[in-house]
Enzyme design. Structure first.
Site, PDB file in Angstrom:
ATOM      1  N   GLU A 131       9.291   7.373  -9.457  1.00  0.00           N
ATOM      2  CA  GLU A 131      10.382   7.090  -8.997  1.00  0.00           C
ATOM      3  C   GLU A 131      11.889   7.570  -9.886  1.00  0.00           C
ATOM      4  O   GLU A 131      11.487   7.956 -11.094  1.00  0.00           O
ATOM      5  CB  GLU A 131      10.519   6.136  -9.442  1.00  0.00           C
ATOM      6  CG  GLU A 131       9.298   4.375  -8.760  1.00  0.00           C
ATOM      7  CD  GLU A 131       9.718   3.295  -8.780  1.00  0.00           C
ATOM      8  OE1 GLU A 131      10.108   2.786 -10.080  1.00  0.00           O
ATOM      9  OE2 GLU A 131       9.407   2.636  -7.455  1.00  0.00           O
TER      10      GLU A 131
ATOM     11  N   HIS B 168      20.975  -1.711  -7.263  1.00  0.00           N
ATOM     12  CA  HIS B 168      20.015  -0.624  -6.746  1.00  0.00           C
ATOM     13  C   HIS B 168      21.177  -0.281  -6.009  1.00  0.00           C
ATOM     14  O   HIS B 168      21.632  -0.692  -5.150  1.00  0.00           O
ATOM     15  CB  HIS B 168      18.214  -1.944  -5.915  1.00  0.00           C
ATOM     16  CG  HIS B 168      17.685  -0.962  -5.435  1.00  0.00           C
ATOM     17  ND1 HIS B 168      17.527   0.291  -4.726  1.00  0.00           N
ATOM     18  CD2 HIS B 168      16.378  -0.879  -6.155  1.00  0.00           C
ATOM     19  CE1 HIS B 168      15.653   1.133  -4.746  1.00  0.00           C
ATOM     20  NE2 HIS B 168      15.617   0.035  -5.390  1.00  0.00           N
TER      21      HIS B 168
ATOM     22  N   ARG C  84      18.919   5.813 -11.409  1.00  0.00           N
ATOM     23  CA  ARG C  84      19.741   4.707 -10.235  1.00  0.00           C
ATOM     24  C   ARG C  84      21.412   4.031 -10.274  1.00  0.00           C
ATOM     25  O   ARG C  84      22.038   4.181  -9.292  1.00  0.00           O
ATOM     26  CB  ARG C  84      19.594   3.107 -10.578  1.00  0.00           C
ATOM     27  CG  ARG C  84      17.867   3.191  -9.774  1.00  0.00           C
ATOM     28  CD  ARG C  84      17.353   1.564 -10.252  1.00  0.00           C
ATOM     29  NE  ARG C  84      16.151   1.354  -9.727  1.00  0.00           N
ATOM     30  CZ  ARG C  84      15.005   0.151  -9.092  1.00  0.00           C
ATOM     31  NH1 ARG C  84      16.273  -0.357 -10.369  1.00  0.00           N
ATOM     32  NH2 ARG C  84      13.952   0.309  -8.826  1.00  0.00           N
TER      33      ARG C  84
ATOM     34  N   HIS D 192      21.030  -5.614  -8.462  1.00  0.00           N
ATOM     35  CA  HIS D 192      19.337  -5.735  -8.940  1.00  0.00           C
ATOM     36  C   HIS D 192      18.829  -6.302 -10.278  1.00  0.00           C
ATOM     37  O   HIS D 192      17.871  -7.205  -9.170  1.00  0.00           O
ATOM     38  CB  HIS D 192      18.763  -4.624  -8.847  1.00  0.00           C
ATOM     39  CG  HIS D 192      17.606  -4.557  -8.304  1.00  0.00           C
ATOM     40  ND1 HIS D 192      17.376  -4.709  -7.594  1.00  0.00           N
ATOM     41  CD2 HIS D 192      16.807  -3.459  -8.719  1.00  0.00           C
ATOM     42  CE1 HIS D 192      15.611  -4.756  -7.239  1.00  0.00           C
ATOM     43  NE2 HIS D 192      15.069  -4.166  -8.169  1.00  0.00           N
TER      44      HIS D 192
ATOM     45  N   ARG E 100      17.938   0.858 -17.222  1.00  0.00           N
ATOM     46  CA  ARG E 100      16.640   0.171 -17.293  1.00  0.00           C
ATOM     47  C   ARG E 100      15.863   0.937 -16.342  1.00  0.00           C
ATOM     48  O   ARG E 100      16.085   1.674 -14.971  1.00  0.00           O
ATOM     49  CB  ARG E 100      16.143  -1.084 -16.495  1.00  0.00           C
ATOM     50  CG  ARG E 100      14.763  -1.164 -16.014  1.00  0.00           C
ATOM     51  CD  ARG E 100      14.419  -2.468 -14.694  1.00  0.00           C
ATOM     52  NE  ARG E 100      15.270  -2.745 -13.772  1.00  0.00           N
ATOM     53  CZ  ARG E 100      14.460  -3.090 -12.756  1.00  0.00           C
ATOM     54  NH1 ARG E 100      13.335  -3.541 -12.585  1.00  0.00           N
ATOM     55  NH2 ARG E 100      14.891  -1.875 -11.637  1.00  0.00           N
TER      56      ARG E 100
HETATM   57  C1  LIG Z   1      13.580  -6.931  -4.252  1.00  0.00           C
HETATM   58  C2  LIG Z   1      13.052  -6.872  -6.177  1.00  0.00           C
HETATM   59  C3  LIG Z   1      12.682  -5.385  -6.459  1.00  0.00           C
HETATM   60  C4  LIG Z   1      11.606  -5.249  -7.350  1.00  0.00           C
HETATM   61  N1  LIG Z   1      10.985  -4.074  -7.713  1.00  0.00           N
HETATM   62  C5  LIG Z   1      10.457  -4.368  -8.920  1.00  0.00           C
HETATM   63  C6  LIG Z   1       9.351  -3.234  -9.030  1.00  0.00           C
HETATM   64  O1  LIG Z   1       8.874  -2.307  -8.168  1.00  0.00           O
HETATM   65  N2  LIG Z   1       9.027  -2.602 -10.638  1.00  0.00           N
HETATM   66  C7  LIG Z   1       9.216  -3.385 -11.267  1.00  0.00           C
HETATM   67  O2  LIG Z   1       8.921  -3.472 -12.531  1.00  0.00           O
HETATM   68  N3  LIG Z   1      10.122  -4.050 -11.455  1.00  0.00           N
HETATM   69  C8  LIG Z   1      11.075  -4.632 -10.325  1.00  0.00           C
HETATM   70  N4  LIG Z   1      11.802  -5.698  -9.658  1.00  0.00           N
HETATM   71  C9  LIG Z   1      12.391  -6.247 -10.853  1.00  0.00           C
HETATM   72  C10 LIG Z   1      11.332  -7.416 -11.146  1.00  0.00           C
HETATM   73  O3  LIG Z   1      11.087  -7.893  -9.898  1.00  0.00           O
HETATM   74  C11 LIG Z   1      12.050  -8.317 -11.975  1.00  0.00           C
HETATM   75  O4  LIG Z   1      12.901  -7.809 -12.896  1.00  0.00           O
HETATM   76  C12 LIG Z   1      10.361  -9.462 -12.600  1.00  0.00           C
HETATM   77  O5  LIG Z   1       9.549  -9.527 -11.524  1.00  0.00           O
HETATM   78  C13 LIG Z   1      11.008 -10.965 -13.519  1.00  0.00           C
HETATM   79  O6  LIG Z   1       9.959 -11.390 -13.979  1.00  0.00           O
HETATM   80  P1  LIG Z   1      10.823 -12.753 -14.401  1.00  0.00           P
HETATM   81  O7  LIG Z   1       9.314 -13.486 -14.385  1.00  0.00           O
HETATM   82  O8  LIG Z   1      11.149 -12.390 -15.623  1.00  0.00           O
HETATM   83  O9  LIG Z   1      11.085 -13.152 -13.738  1.00  0.00           O
HETATM   84  P2  LIG Z   1      11.184 -14.182 -11.868  1.00  0.00           P
HETATM   85  O10 LIG Z   1      10.471 -13.634 -11.490  1.00  0.00           O
HETATM   86  O11 LIG Z   1      12.602 -13.690 -10.816  1.00  0.00           O
HETATM   87  O12 LIG Z   1      10.873 -15.442 -11.458  1.00  0.00           O
HETATM   88  C14 LIG Z   1      12.038 -16.578 -12.884  1.00  0.00           C
HETATM   89  C15 LIG Z   1      11.270 -18.108 -12.006  1.00  0.00           C
HETATM   90  O13 LIG Z   1      12.284 -18.792 -12.462  1.00  0.00           O
HETATM   91  C16 LIG Z   1      12.214 -19.656 -11.465  1.00  0.00           C
HETATM   92  N5  LIG Z   1      13.274 -20.626 -12.220  1.00  0.00           N
HETATM   93  C17 LIG Z   1      14.913 -20.516 -12.329  1.00  0.00           C
HETATM   94  N6  LIG Z   1      15.832 -20.978 -12.672  1.00  0.00           N
HETATM   95  C18 LIG Z   1      15.159 -22.679 -12.734  1.00  0.00           C
HETATM   96  C19 LIG Z   1      15.046 -23.591 -13.419  1.00  0.00           C
HETATM   97  N7  LIG Z   1      16.543 -23.976 -13.268  1.00  0.00           N
HETATM   98  N8  LIG Z   1      15.004 -24.601 -13.367  1.00  0.00           N
HETATM   99  C20 LIG Z   1      13.092 -23.966 -13.273  1.00  0.00           C
HETATM  100  N9  LIG Z   1      12.143 -22.901 -12.918  1.00  0.00           N
HETATM  101  C21 LIG Z   1      13.455 -22.108 -12.529  1.00  0.00           C
HETATM  102  C22 LIG Z   1      12.781 -19.144 -10.106  1.00  0.00           C
HETATM  103  O14 LIG Z   1      12.076 -19.888  -8.710  1.00  0.00           O
HETATM  104  C23 LIG Z   1      11.141 -18.112 -10.652  1.00  0.00           C
HETATM  105  O15 LIG Z   1       9.943 -18.693 -10.259  1.00  0.00           O
HETATM  106  C24 LIG Z   1      12.366  -6.013  -8.398  1.00  0.00           C
HETATM  107  C25 LIG Z   1      13.359  -7.004  -8.458  1.00  0.00           C
HETATM  108  C26 LIG Z   1      13.651  -7.477  -6.717  1.00  0.00           C
HETATM  109  C27 LIG Z   1      14.236  -8.439  -6.533  1.00  0.00           C
END
Ligand SMILES: Cc1cc2nc3c(=O)[nH]c(=O)nc-3n(C[C@H](O)[C@H](O)[C@H](O)COP(=O)(O)OP(=O)(O)OC[C@H]3O[C@@H](n4cnc5c(N)ncnc54)[C@H](O)[C@@H]3O)c2cc1C
Length: 579
Positions: free
Chosen positions: A147, A270, A316, A377, A412
């Site tokens: 990437e 993105h 990016r 993104h 990032r």
């Molecule tokens: C389309 C896409 C592709 C991506 N591809 C990559 C990749 O290939 N590699 C990489 O490293 N990163 C990638 N990323 C970024 C990465 O996915 C995220 O940064 C990472 O998954 C974040 O994980 P997290 O557990 O912090 O948050 P999330 O996975 O977003 O989880 C947050 C959780 O909190 C819950 N929540 C939010 N607010 C509240 C509230 N008020 N009360 C209760 N629950 C709540 C949500 O419902 C969710 O369950 C991508 C992101 C996207 C959108």
């Protein structure tokens, strides 16, 4: 007051190993149900689930998530996890790629710790049952993706459904642990802190209020430690790759509680979201460019090389800015990603979901260049936190995209975010397990939720209108290219909208749309105020008024910290309750 056995919800909670019910409740106001737990985890993405998994074998955990448990940014991750696996690669090389992408603002100790921990954590994921893709021609070797910004192939993936696989396996594993109670459709409204309750001593977190989206009731959870794992805030912008729930709730909650918030101006756009009237937030993974996809304009010309010799494989921010410039100069609504040089067989095998989705929209990846636009993104900024999630407030932890640890700096490196969520959630769990009694909260009752004169809303249109206004304003004035004038205009508008939301919030019973609107508007203000502090262009923040990095002063983070109840972070919930 004891729990009421007549209330089926109370009964359900009392049976849960991790949560003990203290009070019964009334819809959207009155007596709150208070659930007692050891650790409260908010969010069911990679960060929240992994933290619950590592804690749950030794500690009671109540995990609340506002949507279905499988819904999160994590679920949509396509590219994979950056990690040094190949013998031709090295930790040092990954560290240097991260530092160089981060625009001089990464914390090197954090970068070294997280990247160094990568291989062991990836092994642990495999032990749980995640299988990363191997090469077609050699089953022994991983099929590592390349990437932008990476000098080696080092992105482990499970085809283009890496995130989906992570969530599937983790939900299954966490579901096996009796000490973890998982509750979907519970949305955190605000943190409860001792400072807010007017208790003497250091301000510490006691838990949070929640809206039960199924019943409209308000609950409270009281916990020894609260872990914010609520993900990012892409929905602050009109165009985003993020799903609907990415409304920056954790960042807004923490800001309202007076925690330091860092570097919110660094929003990663993105470069390639599918441009199609019916496609909502569908990302075309950067891995497509890694496999030889070329960005071209409507005349079929390559154009990224004018901005960076690495062309389509430049980081990016450079690619997104070059696309933005090309679209604006040519007056085109999109550019194109051309991967037609690859065979149907290869594309179907490497990008099965992409291939199928494009096909559904009438695009054959093997024959047609894919129309794409940039979209918000990833948030490099967030709640200031250590590698173990510890924040400035005892009893409160922040992990994953909600947190700002210093790994990403001003930009990032692709696929470093899943790695950060993985490592920091495990470290947070370790810290909490190693210090079980270190921060026992005072035994105080969480006050009832007082709705005052609030009535059910009959003006949902106001919420919808303000949602659109916040997102359009941020897209138009605080997007990929910024100016001082645009930022000032945006701040005025967002502050007006926030005032209107506040009035609305006080007048009507809360619902999820209103709470999310309140949060995106708060996060929008954080982004603008951080952007205004940064009088230079660095990493993801690009201003026409100061188009180069400030070389006269050392690189610095931007910091927002408003006292709880201060002029900007006035904690609406408290005012509403007359506290
Ligand atoms: C389309 C896409 C592709 C991506 N591809 C990559 C990749 O290939 N590699 C990489 O490293 N990163 C990638 N990323 C970024 C990465 O996915 C995220 O940064 C990472 O998954 C974040 O994980 P997290 O557990 O912090 O948050 P999330 O996975 O977003 O989880 C947050 C959780 O909190 C819950 N929540 C939010 N607010 C509240 C509230 N008020 N009360 C209760 N629950 C709540 C949500 O419902 C969710 O369950 C991508 C992101 C996207 C959108």
């Amino acid at each position: 007051m004891s729990s009421s056995p007549q209330n089926p919800r109370t009964l359900r909670f009392s049976l849960a190993a991790a949560g003990r019910v203290l009070y019964s409740s009334l819809p959207n106001g009155g007596r709150v149900t208070t659930i007692e737990t050891d650790v409260l985890v908010i969010g069911s993405g990679l960060a929240g689930l992994m933290c619950a998994l590592r804690l749950g074998r030794e500690s009671g955990v109540f995990l609340a998530s506002k949507s279905d448990l499988s819904e999160s940014n994590t679920r949509y991750a396509q590219g994979g996890i950056a990690c040094v696996i190949s013998a031709e690669d090295s930790i040092e090389s990954h560290v240097q790629d991260t530092l160089s992408t981060g625009g001089g603002l990464c914390r090197e100790d954090v970068v070294r710790a997280i990247i160094g921990a990568g291989p062991a954590h990836v092994q642990a994921l495999e032990a749980l049952g995640i299988s990363f893709k191997r090469r077609m021609e050699d089953e022994e070797a991983y099929d590592l993706g390349q990437e932008g910004g990476h000098s080696h192939r080092r992105v482990l993936h499970a085809g283009d459904i890496t995130g989906q696989e992570l969530i599937r396996v983790l939900l299954e594993e966490v579901g096996k642990i009796p000490a973890v109670t998982m509750r979907p459709h519970l949305m955190a409204i605000d943190l409860v802190t001792t400072g807010w309750l007017g208790l003497p001593g250091e301000n510490r977190c006691l838990g949070a209020y929640f809206l039960d989206r199924d019943t409209g009731e308000i609950l409270a959870v009281r916990a020894r430690a609260t872990v914010l794992a609520t993900g990012g805030a892409g929905k602050v912008y009109l165009y985003t790759s993020n799903p609907d729930g990415a409304t920056g709730d954790g960042m807004a909650l923490a800001w309202r509680a007076g925690l330091p918030i860092l570097n919110m101006e660094f929003v990663q756009f993105h470069p390639t979201c599918l441009y199609h009237p019916q496609a909502k937030s569908f990302l075309i993974s950067e891995a497509v460019r890694g496999e030889g996809g070329r960005l071209i304009n409507s005349a079929g010309e390559s154009f990224i090389e004018r901005a960076d010799p690495r062309g389509s494989l430049a980081p990016r921010d450079i690619v997104a800015r070059a696309i933005d410039h090309e679209m604006k100069t040519r007056g085109d609504p999109c550019v194109y990603l051309d991967i037609t040089r690859k065979s149907v067989r290869f594309l179907k095998d490497r990008f099965p979901t992409l291939y199928k989705t494009c096909h559904q929209f009438g695009i054959d990846m093997a024959a047609d260049p894919i129309p794409v636009v940039p979209a918000a993104h990833y948030f490099c900024g967030g709640v200031q936190a250590g590698i173990d999630g510890a924040t400035a407030m005892p009893g409160l932890y922040a992990i994953g995209e909600t947190a700002c640890t210093g790994l990403h700096g001003a930009n990032r490196l692709a696929s470093n975010s899943l790695l950060e969520a993985l490592v920091c959630s495990t470290r947070a769990a370790q810290t909490l397990l190693e210090n079980p009694g270190a921060s026992a909260p005072p035994r105080v009752a969480i006050p009832d939720w007082r709705p005052g004169d609030a009535v059910p809303s009959d003006e949902a249109v106001v919420v919808e209108h303000n949602w659109n206004e916040v997102r359009t304003c941020m897209w138009d004035y605080v997007g990929i290219v910024r100016t001082n004038k645009r930022l000032e205009r945006a701040l005025r508008r967002i502050q007006n909208i926030r005032r209107e939301i506040k009035t609305y919030y006080h007048s009507y019973l809360v619902n999820a749309d209103l709470l999310e609107l309140r949060n995106i508007a708060a996060v929008a203000e954080c982004i603008i105020r951080c952007a205004m502090q940064r009088q230079e262009s660095r990493g993801l923040h690009y201003s026409l008024d100061a188009p180069t990095p400030d070389r006269l002063h050392p690189a610095h983070d931007t910091l927002l910290q408003d006292p709880p109840g201060g002029p900007v972070s006035a904690m609406d919930a408290l005012e509403r309750q007359g506290v």
